[in-house]
Design a protein around this motif. Structure first.
Motif, PDB file in Angstrom:
ATOM      1  N   UNK A  22       0.835  -1.201   0.000  1.00  0.00           N
ATOM      2  CA  UNK A  22       0.000   0.000   0.000  1.00  0.00           C
ATOM      3  C   UNK A  22       0.872   1.255   0.000  1.00  0.00           C
ATOM      4  N   UNK A  23       0.227   2.409  -0.069  1.00  0.00           N
ATOM      5  CA  UNK A  23       0.949   3.679  -0.184  1.00  0.00           C
ATOM      6  C   UNK A  23       1.795   3.956   1.038  1.00  0.00           C
ATOM      7  N   UNK A  24       1.312   3.545   2.211  1.00  0.00           N
ATOM      8  CA  UNK A  24       2.068   3.796   3.440  1.00  0.00           C
ATOM      9  C   UNK A  24       3.427   3.078   3.409  1.00  0.00           C
ATOM     10  N   UNK A  25       3.466   1.882   2.822  1.00  0.00           N
ATOM     11  CA  UNK A  25       4.726   1.147   2.705  1.00  0.00           C
ATOM     12  C   UNK A  25       5.702   1.887   1.803  1.00  0.00           C
ATOM     13  N   UNK A  26       5.207   2.382   0.672  1.00  0.00           N
ATOM     14  CA  UNK A  26       6.076   3.098  -0.260  1.00  0.00           C
ATOM     15  C   UNK A  26       6.623   4.372   0.375  1.00  0.00           C
ATOM     16  N   UNK A  27       5.783   5.097   1.118  1.00  0.00           N
ATOM     17  CA  UNK A  27       6.236   6.329   1.763  1.00  0.00           C
ATOM     18  C   UNK A  27       7.231   6.037   2.879  1.00  0.00           C
ATOM     19  N   UNK A  28       7.012   4.941   3.605  1.00  0.00           N
ATOM     20  CA  UNK A  28       7.902   4.613   4.722  1.00  0.00           C
ATOM     21  C   UNK A  28       9.283   4.202   4.236  1.00  0.00           C
ATOM     22  N   UNK A  29       9.333   3.382   3.174  1.00  0.00           N
ATOM     23  CA  UNK A  29      10.608   2.800   2.746  1.00  0.00           C
ATOM     24  C   UNK A  29      11.242   3.528   1.570  1.00  0.00           C
ATOM     25  N   UNK A  43      10.491 -10.917   0.341  1.00  0.00           N
ATOM     26  CA  UNK A  43      10.126 -10.086   1.488  1.00  0.00           C
ATOM     27  C   UNK A  43      11.347  -9.683   2.306  1.00  0.00           C
ATOM     28  N   UNK A  44      12.368 -10.550   2.378  1.00  0.00           N
ATOM     29  CA  UNK A  44      13.524 -10.222   3.228  1.00  0.00           C
ATOM     30  C   UNK A  44      14.290  -9.006   2.713  1.00  0.00           C
ATOM     31  N   UNK A  45      13.958  -8.537   1.519  1.00  0.00           N
ATOM     32  CA  UNK A  45      14.570  -7.302   1.021  1.00  0.00           C
ATOM     33  C   UNK A  45      14.266  -6.133   1.956  1.00  0.00           C
ATOM     34  N   UNK A  46      13.125  -6.211   2.664  1.00  0.00           N
ATOM     35  CA  UNK A  46      12.684  -5.085   3.490  1.00  0.00           C
ATOM     36  C   UNK A  46      13.255  -5.132   4.908  1.00  0.00           C
ATOM     37  N   UNK A  47      13.955  -6.212   5.264  1.00  0.00           N
ATOM     38  CA  UNK A  47      14.382  -6.374   6.648  1.00  0.00           C
ATOM     39  C   UNK A  47      15.900  -6.284   6.764  1.00  0.00           C
ATOM     40  N   UNK A  63       5.511  -7.949  16.873  1.00  0.00           N
ATOM     41  CA  UNK A  63       6.910  -8.249  17.153  1.00  0.00           C
ATOM     42  C   UNK A  63       7.757  -7.069  16.665  1.00  0.00           C
ATOM     43  N   UNK A  64       8.678  -6.645  17.502  1.00  0.00           N
ATOM     44  CA  UNK A  64       9.531  -5.529  17.095  1.00  0.00           C
ATOM     45  C   UNK A  64      10.564  -6.035  16.089  1.00  0.00           C
ATOM     46  N   UNK A  65      10.591  -5.389  14.924  1.00  0.00           N
ATOM     47  CA  UNK A  65      11.535  -5.731  13.871  1.00  0.00           C
ATOM     48  C   UNK A  65      12.139  -4.439  13.339  1.00  0.00           C
ATOM     49  N   UNK A  66      13.201  -4.582  12.576  1.00  0.00           N
ATOM     50  CA  UNK A  66      13.851  -3.430  11.958  1.00  0.00           C
ATOM     51  C   UNK A  66      13.705  -3.557  10.443  1.00  0.00           C
ATOM     52  N   UNK A  67      12.929  -2.654   9.850  1.00  0.00           N
ATOM     53  CA  UNK A  67      12.841  -2.605   8.395  1.00  0.00           C
ATOM     54  C   UNK A  67      14.001  -1.791   7.832  1.00  0.00           C
ATOM     55  N   UNK A  68      14.308  -2.047   6.572  1.00  0.00           N
ATOM     56  CA  UNK A  68      15.401  -1.343   5.912  1.00  0.00           C
ATOM     57  C   UNK A  68      14.835  -0.555   4.737  1.00  0.00           C
ATOM     58  N   UNK A  69      15.029   0.757   4.759  1.00  0.00           N
ATOM     59  CA  UNK A  69      14.524   1.601   3.680  1.00  0.00           C
ATOM     60  C   UNK A  69      15.394   1.449   2.432  1.00  0.00           C
TER      61      UNK A  69
END
Length: 618
Positions: free
Chosen positions: A275-282, A294-298, A322-328
């Protein structure tokens, strides 16, 4: 609806109605034209029959007497007077014939076989080509019968001019009628096709809108027939769908307006939708993420992101918060609360729905809150220490009196021993006996001073098993003399072998001192001269808590203040006589010990506080 489909069903209906109309016109023409032709022929036959009958009657005697001149003269006059008669033939039975045309006449000895009609016994006529006038004529045969005796036949040749005009007029009229019917048929076919196909096309359009996701569409058809029933069924179906489902646009709008990041993957972990929120966040575009793992985002190693991550989800259940760290896209680590759930269909994994909530602001707030908590703890510690020092200041007179008593005993003993030794009137044994109270009172002074020094320190000792009765005795060591000087009777009801509690003795003593000091001030301010302070320790009925009950005979607490007595800086004392922190600090200390403090009873007869502390677990 596409124009091709709309034109097709309308054209088919129109052409069908038009062709049906043409067939009806042709069928009508096929039946009418021969009938009209036959009618015209019947009319000519009637005309020929009337002329033939007239000639036969007028010429009956001439025929019988073979008066040929009369026959010729009469028929020539009739031919000249009626242009529609082209010829007259009087044929006798023996074959002799008089042939008369408009310009000439002749006689013949034999009958021309072409003049005969097949059924000569019956009056009849037909159209044929005549050599006499060199044109087609209506050839009519009339039998000459007088007194039941056949003399021969009278043959007439009538012009086809009127017949042709009648036939032409008939064709013109039929053509005009056909054109009129055709025009009416075209218009009727158009109206019929439109009337028939319009509700069908409207229903088709509504169906297409429903297929495109518009669940609010309704078919407005009022034909009072089966099509209206079909439209009613369609509307009911659309209404049911609207109640039980949501449109694609509605769902898409929800996904696009979500503040949380949404990622949907395939069963193999490939990104299928964001969704748009994902694109804006990353910082990615949608094209850059679709069909990526999916692991591209972590960042970092995570068992969920390895080859068996779907199996892990199935084994351990859906993951929530669960607390995770995403990678922009630029490599910046972003802390999120990550949730994942597996989508199943027929027990087969269809994909994974992942939701991530950006918690960077929360992390900053947590750090600020932690810092504020540390500052608050330091401030609270300072307030507690300040309250302790304030209590020591208030207890200074009583402590001084406590120290003054053993000092008086020591001074008296020293003075006695000094005089006795100077006069040499005391033995060694007596000296030892008089030094014993000196030693005892010295120890008492040391205990008071050591306790005062320990109480005044800022307590940082860990919780330990303590005896509440001992802590109360230590508190009275510091305040007992003040109570005695104010004529306050202390009654102790201590339960022996009281279970120990886990806590900080120094801080609990501060709580007891605060409550005893408040009771002292309440009793002193009461109208009666003397007062009583009852201290009770006991085990609760549930055997899980130690209860300390402090009851005084003061003037009580006004009811309007009961909700505020534990608030910081709230006090009913005069300015300079209290900080308003005693009960607030006491409340905080008891809560740190997982206990409770509350007013059990208050009124003009006094106030009762109860403290409950959990018994130390084995």
């Amino acid at each position: 609806m596409p124009a091709r489909q709309r034109t097709g069903i309308f054209r088919k209906t129109f052409l069908l109605a038009f062709l049906l109309m043409v067939v009806i016109i042709l069928f009508f023409a096929t039946l009418t034209i021969p009938r009209q032709r036959k009618t015209i022929l019947k009319s000519m036959e009637a005309q020929a029959n009337a002329i033939s009958s007239s000639i036969a009657q007028v010429c009956a005697d001439a025929i019988a007497t073979q008066d040929y001149p009369f026959l010729v003269e009469h028929n020539l006059k009739m031919l000249q007077g009626n242009p529609s008669i082209l010829y007259v033939i009087v044929a006798y039975q023996n074959g002799f014939s008089l042939v008369l045309t408009q310009n000439r006449w002749e006689q013949r000895e034999t009958l021309d076989a072409r003049w005969e009609i097949e059924t000569t016994e019956v009056v009849a006529g037909k159209i044929l080509y005549s050599d006499l006038v060199r044109q087609k004529v209506f050839h009519y045969a009339f039998p000459l019968r007088y007194s039941f005796v056949s003399w021969g036949h009278l043959y007439l040749g009538l012009s086809l001019h009127d017949f042709n005009n009648a036939i032409t007029s008939m064709y013109v009229i039929m053509l005009l009628l056909s054109l009129a019917c055709l025009f009416i048929g075209v218009f009727g076919a158009y109206l019929f096709a439109k009337t028939l196909t319009h509700p069908i096309l409207a229903l088709r359009e509504a169906t297409n809108q429903l297929a495109r996701g518009d669940l609010t569409v309704r078919a407005r058809i009022m034909t009072r027939d089966e099509i209206e029933e079909l439209a009613t069924a369609f509307n009911q179906m659309a209404e049911n769908l609207e109640k039980t489902t949501v449109s694609k646009d509605f769902v898409r709008n929800i996904l696009e307006t979500m503040t949380e990041s949404l990622v949907v993957t395939t069963a193999t972990g490939r990104i299928r939708m964001v969704n748009q929120a994902t694109l804006q966040l990353l910082g990615y575009t949608e094209a850059e993420l679709l069909d990526q793992p999916l692991h591209l985002l972590f960042t970092g190693e995570d068992p969920l992101l390895k080859d068996a991550w779907i199996d892990n989800l199935g084994q351990y259940g859906d993951k929530y918060n669960h607390e995770r760290m995403l990678r922009s896209k630029t490599g910046v680590a972003i802390p999120v609360l990550f949730s994942a759930a597996v989508m199943y269909r027929d027990d087969q994994v269809q994909g994974i729905v992942c939701v991530a909530l950006d918690i960077r602001q929360r992390k900053i707030a947590e750090e600020q809150l932690q810092q504020a908590y540390q500052d608050l703890k330091e401030t609270q510690g300072q307030l507690i220490q300040t309250a302790k020092l304030a209590s020591i200041g208030e207890l200074a007179a009583g402590v001084a009196h406590e120290l003054n008593q053993p000092l008086m005993v020591i001074r008296t003993a020293i003075q006695f021993l000094t005089r006795s030794l100077q006069k040499q009137r005391i033995g060694l044994q007596e000296v030892i006996e008089h030094l014993e109270p000196v030693e005892r009172n010295t120890k008492r002074m040391m205990n008071i001073i050591d306790h005062l020094r320990a109480f005044s320190r800022q307590s940082q000792t860990p919780f330990a098993a303590i005896n509440v009765n001992q802590v109360l005795d230590d508190a009275f060591l510091m305040i007992g003399e003040q109570l005695r000087l104010r004529n306050i009777t202390v009654v102790k009801h201590f339960t022996p072998d009281l279970p120990t509690v886990s806590g900080d003795a120094n801080r609990l003593e501060q709580v007891f001192l605060n409550l005893i000091t408040n009771s002292r001030d309440a009793i002193t301010a009461a109208p009666h001269a003397n007062g009583t302070l009852n201290i009770t320790t006991r085990v609760s009925e549930s055997q899980t808590h130690v209860e300390i009950v402090i009851q005084d005979t003061g003037g009580g607490i006004p009811s309007e203040y009961l909700d505020k007595i534990f608030d910081p800086f709230f006090t009913t004392k005069e300015v300079g006589q209290g900080t308003g922190l005693g009960l607030s600090i006491s409340y905080g200390i008891i809560k740190e010990h997982q206990g409770e403090i509350q007013v059990m009873e208050t009124g003009s007869e006094g106030t009762t506080f109860v403290i409950r502390l959990p018994v130390e677990s084995d």
